[in-house]
Design an enzyme around this catalytic site. Structure first.
Site, mmCIF file in Angstrom:
data_model
loop_
_atom_site.group_PDB
_atom_site.id
_atom_site.type_symbol
_atom_site.label_atom_id
_atom_site.label_comp_id
_atom_site.label_asym_id
_atom_site.label_seq_id
_atom_site.Cartn_x
_atom_site.Cartn_y
_atom_site.Cartn_z
ATOM 1 N N SER A 144 0.846 -1.203 0.000
ATOM 2 C CA SER A 144 0.000 0.000 0.000
ATOM 3 C C SER A 144 0.878 1.250 0.000
ATOM 4 O O SER A 144 2.073 1.165 0.300
ATOM 5 C CB SER A 144 -0.875 -0.009 1.260
ATOM 6 O OG SER A 144 -1.396 1.277 1.552
ATOM 7 N N TYR A 157 -3.336 -0.109 9.957
ATOM 8 C CA TYR A 157 -3.188 -0.517 8.546
ATOM 9 C C TYR A 157 -1.773 -0.194 8.061
ATOM 10 O O TYR A 157 -1.116 -1.013 7.422
ATOM 11 C CB TYR A 157 -4.229 0.248 7.722
ATOM 12 C CG TYR A 157 -4.326 -0.114 6.266
ATOM 13 C CD1 TYR A 157 -3.697 0.675 5.305
ATOM 14 C CD2 TYR A 157 -5.053 -1.213 5.841
ATOM 15 C CE1 TYR A 157 -3.807 0.366 3.954
ATOM 16 C CE2 TYR A 157 -5.175 -1.521 4.493
ATOM 17 C CZ TYR A 157 -4.549 -0.727 3.559
ATOM 18 O OH TYR A 157 -4.649 -1.025 2.211
HETATM 19 C C1 GCO Z 1 -6.835 5.221 3.272
HETATM 20 C C2 GCO Z 1 -6.987 4.351 2.047
HETATM 21 C C3 GCO Z 1 -5.648 3.732 1.696
HETATM 22 C C4 GCO Z 1 -5.759 3.053 0.350
HETATM 23 C C5 GCO Z 1 -4.553 2.292 -0.073
HETATM 24 C C6 GCO Z 1 -3.442 3.240 -0.373
HETATM 25 O O1 GCO Z 1 -7.701 5.180 4.147
HETATM 26 O O2 GCO Z 1 -5.830 5.943 3.300
HETATM 27 O O3 GCO Z 1 -7.948 3.343 2.250
HETATM 28 O O4 GCO Z 1 -5.257 2.871 2.699
HETATM 29 O O5 GCO Z 1 -6.818 2.161 0.373
HETATM 30 O O6 GCO Z 1 -4.164 1.346 0.866
HETATM 31 O O7 GCO Z 1 -2.373 2.484 -0.892
#
Ligand code: GCO
Length: 261
Positions: A144, A157
């Site tokens: 990501s 995340y």
């Molecule tokens: C967020 C997005 C990101 C994208 C992606 C970026 O909330 O910033 O969901 O996480 O989905 O992962 O690469």
């Protein structure tokens, strides 16, 4: 073009029932791969398999949670028995929980790490063993922007996706000698259900991303297909531990003032 031919290859795509995973799976299938799709939701899996088969692709599906090591082990063995060994693993399944780090419950943080980082490790270890025996394999971890950059509310995340980048590099280090290429794809900001809440017209984040992305648009899932086929094919046999960012240029720039063209 044989470099990109995936005929006679079996590709397992975790969470390949929608969004980016489905787009990448379709790209692999269009290059000739047979699809094995995993999901935790029977209705989504059935719908996705109907779609793939409707397109003329060979596809099968299995219901399990990649974070459940015992079940994952059982299902991978069943897949090998019923379908055959896996040549290409795409660790795509992932979740996101957007909440301030000050208030996020630890169990929510732990669940994101489990699905987005531990699950890919479990699947890589299970399928990596058969790849080592066969002395060939392709593993593609879906990283990501958050493998490189932080932003408010996505601490769990980002920690998981940052870890996934290093898991990619370390598995590449250990397994390249077995002719297993482990790499990643880092999607920028894409128009999917996962980003829908922050993409609606007028949402400040939507305007921010359009301004922050040199290509001045959200990615379309199909934009990932080329990188997926490349990393799944012979064309990447000497590529190890790399993350290909398909991001419209976000990581190439510090951005620009909102009033600058
Ligand atoms: C967020 C997005 C990101 C994208 C992606 C970026 O909330 O910033 O969901 O996480 O989905 O992962 O690469």
């Amino acid at each position: 073009m044989n470099l990109f031919n995936l005929e006679h290859k079996r590709a397992l795509v975790t969470g390949g029932t929608h969004g980016l995973g489905m787009a990448m799976a379709e790209g692999l299938a269009s290059a000739g791969a047979e699809l094995i799709i995993t999901s935790t939701t029977p209705s989504k899996l059935e719908e996705a398999l109907d779609y793939y088969k409707g397109k003329g692709y060979k596809a099968s599906g299995y219901i399990f949670d990649v974070t459940d090591e015992a079940v994952a082990k059982e299902k991978v063995a069943l897949i090998s028995k019923e379908i055959g060994d896996i040549h290409i693993l795409v660790n795509n399944a992932g979740i996101i929980k957007r909440e301030s780090a000050l208030t996020m419950p630890v169990e929510d943080f732990r669940r994101v790490i489990d699905v987005d980082l531990v699950g890919p490790f479990i699947m890589a270890q299970l399928i990596g063993k058969q790849m080592v025996e066969r002395k060939e394999g392709k593993i593609i971890n879906i990283c990501s922007m958050m493998s490189e950059l932080g932003r408010n509310t996505v601490t769990a995340y980002a920690a998981a996706k940052g870890g996934l980048k290093m898991l990619t590099q370390n598995l590449a280090t250990e397994w390249a000698k077995h002719n297993i290429q482990v790499n990643g794809i880092g999607p920028g900001y894409f128009a999917t259900s996962q980003t829908e809440p922050i993409r609606v017209d007028g949402h400040p984040f939507n305007d921010f991303i359009i301004n922050r992305t040199p290509a001045a648009r959200w990615g379309n899932p199909e934009d990932l297909q080329g990188a997926a086929v490349f990393l799944a094919s012979k064309a990447s046999d000497f590529v190890n531990g790399q993350v290909i960012y398909v991001d419209g240029g976000i990581l190439a720039t510090i951005g620009k003032p909102t009033n600058e063209d």
